[in-house]
Design an enzyme around this catalytic site. Structure first.
Site, short mmCIF file in Angstrom:
data_model
loop_
_atom_site.label_atom_id
_atom_site.label_comp_id
_atom_site.label_asym_id
_atom_site.label_seq_id
_atom_site.Cartn_x
_atom_site.Cartn_y
_atom_site.Cartn_z
N HIS A 46 0.86 -1.19 0.00
CA HIS A 46 0.00 0.00 0.00
C HIS A 46 0.89 1.23 0.00
CE1 HIS A 46 -3.89 -1.91 1.83
NE2 HIS A 46 -3.39 -2.63 0.84
N GLU A 48 1.10 3.83 1.88
CA GLU A 48 1.66 4.21 3.17
C GLU A 48 2.83 3.31 3.55
OE1 GLU A 48 -2.90 4.79 3.59
OE2 GLU A 48 -1.53 3.49 2.49
#
Length: 142
Positions: A46, A48
């Site tokens: 992801h 992040e």
């Protein structure tokens, strides 16, 4: 947040769900990421997580207590847990995620009262633009 949106655009161009994130320390970007699940064949890639990995390498530490993370979408449970473990000082995100958000929408991983780390949170920054890029992506897939 503009840099996070540019990262989301890179995800979109790669055919990924357009989410972007940047980690900032002392006013300088030390980590940048966009969704790479498909291209990396990695369910943990992801935006992040990718940004946190890059920031950890740049800073030379897995603890990022002097850093802020800017994300276009409210982090999921996995990413929120990673922010807590990294000891991120402040999270700024764009649009809420009513299906998987783990800051306030679906559950509260960030700043959960049982956890030993608390961080400042600001949601809704450029929320319309952040939501629109994801909504357009899914509209075009249908």
């Amino acid at each position: 947040m503009e840099e996070a949106l540019r990262a989301a655009q890179r995800a979109l161009e790669a055919g990924e769900v357009p989410v972007g994130a940047v980690v900032v320390r002392e006013g300088r970007i030390v980590g940048r990421g966009w969704n790479r699940n498909l291209s990396d064949h990695d369910p943990t890639a992801h935006a992040e997580i990718v940004a946190l990995r890059e920031a950890g390498a740049a800073v030379g530490n897995h603890r990022l207590g002097e850093c802020e993370l800017f994300a276009t979408i409210e982090p999921c449970a996995m990413c929120a847990g990673a922010l807590v473990h990294a000891r991120i000082q402040r999270l700024v995100y764009g649009a809420d995620d009513p299906k998987a958000g783990a800051v306030r929408s679906v559950m509260q991983v960030v700043n959960h009262p049982s956890l030993n780390h608390q961080m400042a949170v600001r949601g809704g920054v450029l929320a319309g633009r952040c939501a629109e890029i994801v909504q357009e992506f899914f509209r075009n897939r249908r």
